[in-house]
Scaffold this motif. Structure first.
Motif, PDB file in Angstrom:
ATOM      1  N   LEU A 138       0.845  -1.195   0.000  1.00  0.00           N
ATOM      2  CA  LEU A 138       0.000   0.000   0.000  1.00  0.00           C
ATOM      3  C   LEU A 138       0.878   1.242   0.000  1.00  0.00           C
ATOM      4  O   LEU A 138       1.737   1.404   0.867  1.00  0.00           O
ATOM      5  N   THR A 139       0.688   2.112  -0.999  1.00  0.00           N
ATOM      6  CA  THR A 139       1.403   3.389  -1.050  1.00  0.00           C
ATOM      7  C   THR A 139       0.386   4.510  -1.165  1.00  0.00           C
ATOM      8  O   THR A 139      -0.520   4.456  -1.996  1.00  0.00           O
ATOM      9  N   ILE A 140       0.564   5.492  -0.337  1.00  0.00           N
ATOM     10  CA  ILE A 140      -0.289   6.677  -0.349  1.00  0.00           C
ATOM     11  C   ILE A 140       0.607   7.839  -0.718  1.00  0.00           C
ATOM     12  O   ILE A 140       1.657   8.045  -0.110  1.00  0.00           O
ATOM     13  N   HIS A 141       0.223   8.596  -1.744  1.00  0.00           N
ATOM     14  CA  HIS A 141       0.993   9.780  -2.129  1.00  0.00           C
ATOM     15  C   HIS A 141       0.027  10.944  -2.291  1.00  0.00           C
ATOM     16  O   HIS A 141      -0.926  10.848  -3.072  1.00  0.00           O
ATOM     17  N   CYS A 142       0.251  11.994  -1.547  1.00  0.00           N
ATOM     18  CA  CYS A 142      -0.586  13.187  -1.622  1.00  0.00           C
ATOM     19  C   CYS A 142       0.289  14.394  -1.918  1.00  0.00           C
ATOM     20  O   CYS A 142       1.358  14.554  -1.326  1.00  0.00           O
ATOM     21  N   THR A 143      -0.180  15.241  -2.830  1.00  0.00           N
ATOM     22  CA  THR A 143       0.549  16.441  -3.231  1.00  0.00           C
ATOM     23  C   THR A 143      -0.333  17.663  -2.968  1.00  0.00           C
ATOM     24  O   THR A 143      -1.530  17.640  -3.254  1.00  0.00           O
ATOM     25  N   ALA A 144       0.276  18.715  -2.439  1.00  0.00           N
ATOM     26  CA  ALA A 144      -0.458  19.957  -2.206  1.00  0.00           C
ATOM     27  C   ALA A 144      -0.888  20.558  -3.538  1.00  0.00           C
ATOM     28  O   ALA A 144      -0.102  20.617  -4.480  1.00  0.00           O
ATOM     29  N   VAL A 145      -2.151  20.977  -3.613  1.00  0.00           N
ATOM     30  CA  VAL A 145      -2.656  21.619  -4.824  1.00  0.00           C
ATOM     31  C   VAL A 145      -3.174  23.025  -4.534  1.00  0.00           C
ATOM     32  O   VAL A 145      -3.760  23.656  -5.408  1.00  0.00           O
ATOM     33  N   SER A 146      -2.953  23.502  -3.316  1.00  0.00           N
ATOM     34  CA  SER A 146      -3.330  24.870  -2.958  1.00  0.00           C
ATOM     35  C   SER A 146      -2.268  25.429  -2.021  1.00  0.00           C
ATOM     36  O   SER A 146      -1.430  24.693  -1.503  1.00  0.00           O
ATOM     37  N   ALA A 147      -2.342  26.702  -1.810  1.00  0.00           N
ATOM     38  CA  ALA A 147      -1.438  27.336  -0.844  1.00  0.00           C
ATOM     39  C   ALA A 147      -1.819  26.890   0.558  1.00  0.00           C
ATOM     40  O   ALA A 147      -2.982  26.628   0.854  1.00  0.00           O
ATOM     41  N   GLN A 148      -0.830  26.800   1.392  1.00  0.00           N
ATOM     42  CA  GLN A 148      -1.031  26.431   2.804  1.00  0.00           C
ATOM     43  C   GLN A 148      -1.626  27.629   3.536  1.00  0.00           C
ATOM     44  O   GLN A 148      -1.166  28.750   3.378  1.00  0.00           O
ATOM     45  N   THR A 149      -2.668  27.380   4.330  1.00  0.00           N
ATOM     46  CA  THR A 149      -3.312  28.450   5.069  1.00  0.00           C
ATOM     47  C   THR A 149      -3.170  28.191   6.559  1.00  0.00           C
ATOM     48  O   THR A 149      -3.475  27.082   6.980  1.00  0.00           O
ATOM     49  N   PRO A 150      -2.669  29.065   7.376  1.00  0.00           N
ATOM     50  CA  PRO A 150      -2.522  30.494   7.175  1.00  0.00           C
ATOM     51  C   PRO A 150      -1.202  30.923   6.537  1.00  0.00           C
ATOM     52  O   PRO A 150      -0.972  32.094   6.359  1.00  0.00           O
TER      53      PRO A 150
END
Length: 155
Positions: A138-150
């Motif tokens: 099992l591999t989970i890969h997540c990539t940011a697609v928005s700016a980090q808030t705050p």
């Protein structure tokens, strides 16, 4: 007032002040301490993730959690190898790793990386970029697609 009394009074006050500082809990060396970001987790989908930051034993630490990725079956604590990547404005990246996930037992329970630690340049501003977690096949890969808030973390 005698000089000896004045000196002992000043010394006593200084000793109390120093002991209060020594006993005070350490402040978190990261700001902000919590941020959110939209992530794309491939086949798992897209959605909101929470990233927390702190200082642990002199090292920067982050924890990543998201309901986008959820448990299909029980996974024991401390068994998922995870690497998070943070990026700085000047092109520097920081890699934080760990294997400290909490037990993931309930069907539909959101993913929680547990504490990930690494090295950053002190005072540099870092944004969450991506995370990859592996448990067996099992591999989970997540990539940011928005700016980090705050905003970015500064350790």
């Amino acid at each position: 007032m005698k000089i000896g009394t004045l000196v002992s009074g000043v010394a006593g006050t200084a000793a109390v002040a120093v002991s209060a500082l020594v006993m005070a809990p350490p402040a978190s060396a990261a700001a902000p301490t919590t941020a959110t970001v939209q992530v794309d987790c491939g086949d798992w989908g897209t959605g909101r993730a929470t990233v927390t930051a702190e200082q642990r034993g002199g090292a920067p630490a982050v924890t990543f959690s998201t309901p986008v990725v959820w448990a299909h079956h029980s996974i024991p604590a401390d068994s998922i190898s995870t690497t998070a990547t943070l990026s700085a404005a000047h092109g520097r990246t920081a890699t934080l790793t760990g294997k400290a996930n909490p037990a993931w037992t309930l069907l539909g329970q959101p993913f929680d990386s547990g504490v990930l630690t690494g090295t950053v340049t002190p005072g540099e501003a870092y944004r969450f970029t991506s995370i990859t977690s592996t448990f067996g096949s099992l591999t989970i890969h997540c990539t940011a697609v928005s700016a980090q808030t705050p905003g970015p973390f500064v350790f």
